[in-house]
Design an enzyme around this catalytic site. Structure first.
Site, PDB file in Angstrom:
ATOM      1  N   TYR A 100       3.855 -12.909  -6.352  1.00 45.90           N
ATOM      2  CA  TYR A 100       2.977 -11.828  -5.888  1.00 45.90           C
ATOM      3  C   TYR A 100       3.787 -10.558  -5.643  1.00 45.90           C
ATOM      4  O   TYR A 100       3.449  -9.467  -6.113  1.00 45.90           O
ATOM      5  CB  TYR A 100       2.255 -12.256  -4.606  1.00 45.90           C
ATOM      6  CG  TYR A 100       1.540 -11.123  -3.909  1.00 45.90           C
ATOM      7  CD1 TYR A 100       0.400 -10.547  -4.466  1.00 45.90           C
ATOM      8  CD2 TYR A 100       1.993 -10.629  -2.691  1.00 45.90           C
ATOM      9  CE1 TYR A 100      -0.255  -9.502  -3.830  1.00 45.90           C
ATOM     10  CE2 TYR A 100       1.343  -9.595  -2.042  1.00 45.90           C
ATOM     11  CZ  TYR A 100       0.213  -9.028  -2.619  1.00 45.90           C
ATOM     12  OH  TYR A 100      -0.434  -7.991  -1.994  1.00 45.90           O
TER      13      TYR A 100
ATOM     14  N   SER B 141       2.674  -3.488  -1.653  1.00 45.10           N
ATOM     15  CA  SER B 141       2.658  -4.438  -0.539  1.00 45.10           C
ATOM     16  C   SER B 141       4.003  -4.453   0.161  1.00 45.10           C
ATOM     17  O   SER B 141       5.058  -4.231  -0.458  1.00 45.10           O
ATOM     18  CB  SER B 141       2.340  -5.841  -1.069  1.00 45.10           C
ATOM     19  OG  SER B 141       2.582  -6.830  -0.096  1.00 45.10           O
TER      20      SER B 141
END
Length: 348
Positions: free
Chosen positions: A153, A128
Site C-alpha cells: 500500500y 499517505s
C-alpha cells in the site's frame, strides 16, 4: 466556481470533501465504484446525502476503467481534480496485492492522462503517512527521503508521488500530493481500528491491541483534513526557484509539484486513544494485547510547518472533541454493517 472531479466521492474523505465543495457552490462530479472492501451500504448512505445537494452528479466507475475515464475527462473539462480513489489498508495489501496495483497504479495513470490531455489546472491527490515506512526521525517531514516502504500500500502511494512528478516535469501539470495521517470522524471507514473498537466495546467484545498498545498515531479529525484539502486546492504549485539538483528536495521541484503532510502534529499513544474512546462511550474496553503486525509502524508524527506557511492552516481538533463527534454520529446512525472486517484487515 469550478467544475471539480472528486474520485472516491462515496468514500470517507471523498464524501466530506464533496459536501464542502458543493456548499461552496462548485459543480462536482463524484466518481466511485462502490466496491465491497467494506459494507457498501455505508457508501450508498453517504452518496444519498450528496445527491440531495445541488450541483452534484454521480458516476459509478473505477478509475482503472480507461475508456470511461477518457470519455469523462473529454466531456466534462474539469478545472480541478481531487483523486481520493484508492484501494486502502496496509494489511489487506498483503493478501490482495493486485487490487492495489489495479486501483492505485493503473487508476492513477488514467487520472494523470485525463489531466494532461484536457488541460486540468490542478491535480490534488491523496498520498499517505504510510510512505514514511522505515523512517524513524520524528516528526515526519515531506523533505525527508521516503525510499523504504514496508507495505505494498505504501509503495503504491509513493509511486503516485513519483508518477505525479513525472507529469509535472514533462507536461507542466500542477500536482499536489497530500500525506494524510490516521483520519477519523463521523461517516468513517469500518475497517479502521477506532470504528471496530467502538463497535466491540459497546458489544462487550475484546478489542485487539497490537504491539501491546505501544503504538503512537497522529490522529487527525476529518474536518481538519477537509480544510487542508480545500486550502491546498486553491493554491496550484509552481516551480521552486531555490530547488537544487545537486541536493534535491523531495517536497518541491523545478516542476510545478508539491507535497504536504496533513496531520494533527500531536501523536497519541494507542492506550491513551482507547482511554479517551472509553470516556466518550461511557464503557471500558476488554483489551486483547497482541504483538506487532507486519507492515505496521510504531509511530507517526506529522511535520505540518509547510502546510501552515503556505496555507495559513494547521489541524487543531482535539482527540476528545473528535472522538466525541464520532461517537455521537455512531449512536445516531446505529451502524450494523454486514461487512465484518477480518482480523488482518483492521487498519490503525
Amino acid at each position: 466556481m469550478k467544475k471539480v472531479l472528486v474520485t472516491g466521492a462515496a468514500g470517507f474523505i471523498g464524501f466530506h470533501l464533496t459536501k464542502r465543495l458543493l456548499q461552496q457552490g462548485h459543480t462536482v462530479i463524484g466518481l466511485d465504484n462502490l466496491n465491497d472492501y467494506y459494507d457498501p451500504q455505508l457508501k450508498r448512505d453517504r452518496l444519498q446525502q450528496l445527491e440531495n445537494l445541488p450541483g452534484f452528479r454521480f458516476v459509478c466507475s473505477g478509475t482503472e476503467q480507461q475508456e470511461v475515464m477518457a470519455a469523462l475527462f473529454a466531456e466534462e473539462r474539469f478545472e480541478l481534480v481531487v483523486n481520493l480513489a484508492a484501494q486502502a489498508g496496509v494489511r489487506y495489501s498483503h493478501s490482495n496485492p493486485h487490487a492495489y496495483i489495479t486501483s492505485n497504479i493503473v487508476g492513477f495513470t488514467n487520472i494523470l492522462e485525463g489531466c494532461r490531455n484536457h488541460a486540468v489546472k490542478h491535480l490534488v491527490y491523496a498520498s499517505s503517512s504510510s510512505v514514511y515506512g522505515a523512517n524513524t526521525t520524528m516528526p515526519f517531514s515531506t523533505h525527508h527521503n521516503v525510499d523504504h516502504p514496508i507495505s505494498l500500500y505504501a509503495a503504491t502511494k509513493k509511486s503516485n508521488e513519483l508518477m505525479a512528478h513525472t507529469y509535472s516535469a514533462l507536461y507542466g501539470l500542477p500536482t499536489t500530493g497530500l500525506r494524510f495521517f490516521t483520519v477519523y470522524g463521523p461517516w468513517g471507514r469500518p475497517d479502521m481500528a477506532y470504528f471496530k473498537f467502538t463497535r466491540d466495546i459497546l458489544n462487550g467484545t475484546p478489542i485487539d491491541v497490537y504491539n501491546h498498545g505501544m503504538l503512537q498515531r497522529d490522529f487527525t479529525y476529518i474536518d481538519d483534513i477537509v480544510e487542508g484539502i480545500v486550502r491546498v486546492c486553491q493554491q496550484p504549485p509552481s516551480s521552486n526557484p531555490a530547488w537544487d539538483s545537486s541536493s534535491p528536495d523531495p517536497a518541491t521541484s523545478f516542476a510545478p509539484y508539491r507535497l504536504y503532510n496533513i496531520g494533527n502534529n500531536q501523536p497519541v499513544a494507542l492506550l491513551e486513544f482507547i482511554e479517551t474512546l472509553e470516556q466518550c462511550l461511557g464503557k471500558k474496553a476488554i483489551k486483547n494485547l497482541l504483538p506487532m503486525q507486519p507492515g505496521d509502524v510504531k509511530a507517526t508524527f506529522a511535520d505540518v510547518d509547510d502546510l501552515m506557511a503556505d496555507t495559513g492552516f494547521k489541524p487543531s481538533t482535539s482527540l476528545a472533541e473528535g472522538l466525541g463527534q464520532f461517537v455521537e454520529w455512531y449512536h445516531r446512525y446505529q451502524m450494523t454493517p454486514t461487512f465484518q472486517p477480518r482480523l488482518s484487515d483492521v487498519h490503525l
